[in-house]
Design a protein around this motif. Structure first.
Motif, short mmCIF file in Angstrom:
data_model
loop_
_atom_site.label_atom_id
_atom_site.label_comp_id
_atom_site.label_asym_id
_atom_site.label_seq_id
_atom_site.Cartn_x
_atom_site.Cartn_y
_atom_site.Cartn_z
N THR A 29 0.84 -1.20 0.00
CA THR A 29 0.00 0.00 0.00
C THR A 29 0.88 1.24 0.00
N TRP A 30 0.31 2.32 -0.53
CA TRP A 30 1.03 3.59 -0.60
C TRP A 30 0.40 4.62 0.34
N SER A 31 1.25 5.42 0.95
CA SER A 31 0.76 6.52 1.78
C SER A 31 1.71 7.71 1.61
N PRO A 32 1.17 8.94 1.58
CA PRO A 32 -0.26 9.23 1.58
C PRO A 32 -0.92 8.72 0.31
N ALA A 33 -2.25 8.61 0.36
CA ALA A 33 -2.99 8.05 -0.77
C ALA A 33 -2.86 8.94 -1.99
N LEU A 34 -2.81 8.30 -3.15
CA LEU A 34 -2.75 9.01 -4.43
C LEU A 34 -4.14 9.14 -5.01
N ALA A 35 -4.31 10.10 -5.92
CA ALA A 35 -5.63 10.33 -6.53
C ALA A 35 -6.15 9.10 -7.24
N SER A 36 -5.23 8.27 -7.73
CA SER A 36 -5.63 7.07 -8.47
C SER A 36 -6.19 5.98 -7.56
N GLY A 37 -5.92 6.09 -6.27
CA GLY A 37 -6.34 5.03 -5.35
C GLY A 37 -5.38 3.85 -5.39
N THR A 88 0.52 15.75 -5.63
CA THR A 88 1.55 16.72 -5.26
C THR A 88 2.90 16.03 -5.06
N ALA A 89 3.94 16.80 -5.32
CA ALA A 89 5.29 16.27 -5.09
C ALA A 89 5.46 15.97 -3.61
N GLY A 90 6.38 15.04 -3.30
CA GLY A 90 6.62 14.71 -1.91
C GLY A 90 7.17 13.31 -1.76
N VAL A 91 7.13 12.79 -0.53
CA VAL A 91 7.65 11.46 -0.22
C VAL A 91 6.48 10.50 -0.04
N TYR A 92 6.48 9.43 -0.82
CA TYR A 92 5.42 8.43 -0.77
C TYR A 92 6.02 7.11 -0.26
N CYS A 135 7.69 -10.46 12.63
CA CYS A 135 8.45 -9.59 11.72
C CYS A 135 7.75 -8.24 11.58
N GLU A 136 8.56 -7.22 11.37
CA GLU A 136 8.01 -5.89 11.16
C GLU A 136 7.65 -5.68 9.68
N ASP A 137 6.73 -4.79 9.50
CA ASP A 137 6.40 -4.44 8.11
C ASP A 137 7.63 -3.88 7.42
N SER A 138 7.68 -4.05 6.10
CA SER A 138 8.80 -3.53 5.31
C SER A 138 8.33 -2.29 4.55
N THR A 139 9.13 -1.26 4.60
CA THR A 139 8.76 -0.01 3.91
C THR A 139 9.92 0.49 3.05
N ALA A 140 9.54 1.22 2.03
CA ALA A 140 10.51 1.94 1.19
C ALA A 140 9.81 3.18 0.67
N THR A 141 10.56 4.18 0.34
CA THR A 141 9.96 5.44 -0.08
C THR A 141 10.36 5.81 -1.51
N VAL A 142 9.47 6.58 -2.12
CA VAL A 142 9.77 7.20 -3.42
C VAL A 142 9.59 8.70 -3.24
N THR A 143 10.65 9.44 -3.50
CA THR A 143 10.59 10.90 -3.40
C THR A 143 10.32 11.47 -4.80
N VAL A 144 9.20 12.16 -4.91
CA VAL A 144 8.79 12.71 -6.21
C VAL A 144 9.01 14.22 -6.22
N THR A 145 9.74 14.68 -7.20
CA THR A 145 9.92 16.12 -7.41
C THR A 145 9.27 16.50 -8.74
N THR A 146 8.51 17.59 -8.74
CA THR A 146 7.85 18.01 -9.98
C THR A 146 8.37 19.38 -10.40
N ALA A 147 8.43 19.57 -11.72
CA ALA A 147 8.88 20.84 -12.29
C ALA A 147 7.79 21.38 -13.21
#
Length: 271
Positions: free
Chosen positions: A45-53, A63-67, A77-89
């Motif tokens: 799952t992704w957070s924060p939620a995207l417009a696409s669902g 909006t740009a940011g860290v997802y 076991c703990e949940d596994s997480t990774a992030t994608v940092t989106v920058t928009t121009a």
């Protein structure tokens, strides 16, 4: 005596490794899952939620940011997480396409002022105009499609808009002319006195007695007569003038006959 300890590994969730991406606001939507590094598992799952669902990021909506992408794990076991940092121009804005109808005798026009929207300055026009800038001169430049381009800065591409120029046929009344007539001359068509290559079908003013362009020295008065060819908007009507000068012919009187004898006195024929 002995005892055993049985160790069992619970499969560890794998959300992949952090990723980053630079996008332009006019880019197509992208699946953030494809930006993650490593070997991420699907189904997270992704957070924060995207417009696409889902994990689809739309630069026009999100909006740009860290997802954060999360894969739930089985206890302990703990949940596994990774992030994608989106920058928009923001992409450059060349405005929107436009069309304009011109006459070949119109004044030069700045094509930038014809573009729709809110175009940014600093772009280039192609094909090149005679002016070397965006000034279009109907007397020098050809009708056609002219493209205004702004150079984009990565990750944004170059952006362009077009102005389509169409020439409307220009009316041609010819060039001014002048003629000297004698009051006893035959009627003359003033159209034949115009210079250049005037078009037929125009009107004369002031009106002549003939109701056309035929000038009759015995009826019409000397003066300036204007020939007008009506034009299609936005072109202006075309006009040319003929200046008519009339002269009074000499008057020798009228014919006469006289009977004389050979022995009559001399007589003045003028009488």
């Amino acid at each position: 005596q002995s005892a055993t300890v049985t160790v069992t590994f619970i499969p560890t969730a794998n959300a992949g490794t952090d990723g980053a991406i630079d996008l332009c606001l006019d880019n197509d939507p992208i699946d953030l899952f494809t930006v993650l590094g490593g070997a991420p598992e699907t189904g997270g799952t992704w957070s924060p939620a995207l417009a696409s669902g889902s994990g689809i990021f739309d630069p026009a909506l999100d909006t740009a940011g860290v997802y954060t992408y999360t894969i739930a794990s089985n206890p302990p076991c703990e949940d596994s997480t990774a992030t994608v940092t989106v920058t928009t121009a923001i992409p450059p804005n060349p405005g929107t396409d436009a069309t304009v109808d011109l006459c070949t005798n119109n004044d030069p026009i700045d094509l930038f002022t014809v573009l729709g929207g809110a175009p940014e300055t600093g772009g280039t026009w192609s094909p090149a105009l005679t002016s070397g800038s965006g000034i279009f001169d109907p007397a020098l430049d050809a009708a056609g499609v002219y493209t205004y381009t702004l150079i984009g800065t990565a990750p944004c591409d170059d952006q362009s808009a077009t102005v389509t120029i169409t020439f409307i046929p220009t009316a041609n009344a010819g060039t001014d002319g002048a003629i000297d007539l004698c009051l006893d001359n035959n009627p003359i068509d003033l159209f034949t006195v115009l210079g250049g290559a005037p078009e037929t079908g125009g009107t004369w003013s002031p009106a002549l007695a003939s109701g056309s362009g035929i000038f009759d020295p015995t009826i019409d008065t000397a003066g300036v007569y204007t020939y007008t060819i009506a034009a299609n908007p936005p072109c202006e009507d075309s006009t040319a003038t003929v200046t008519v000068t009339t002269n009074i012919p000499p008057n020798p009187g009228t014919d006469a006959t006289v009977d004389l004898c050979t022995n009559n006195d001399p007589i003045d024929l003028f009488t």
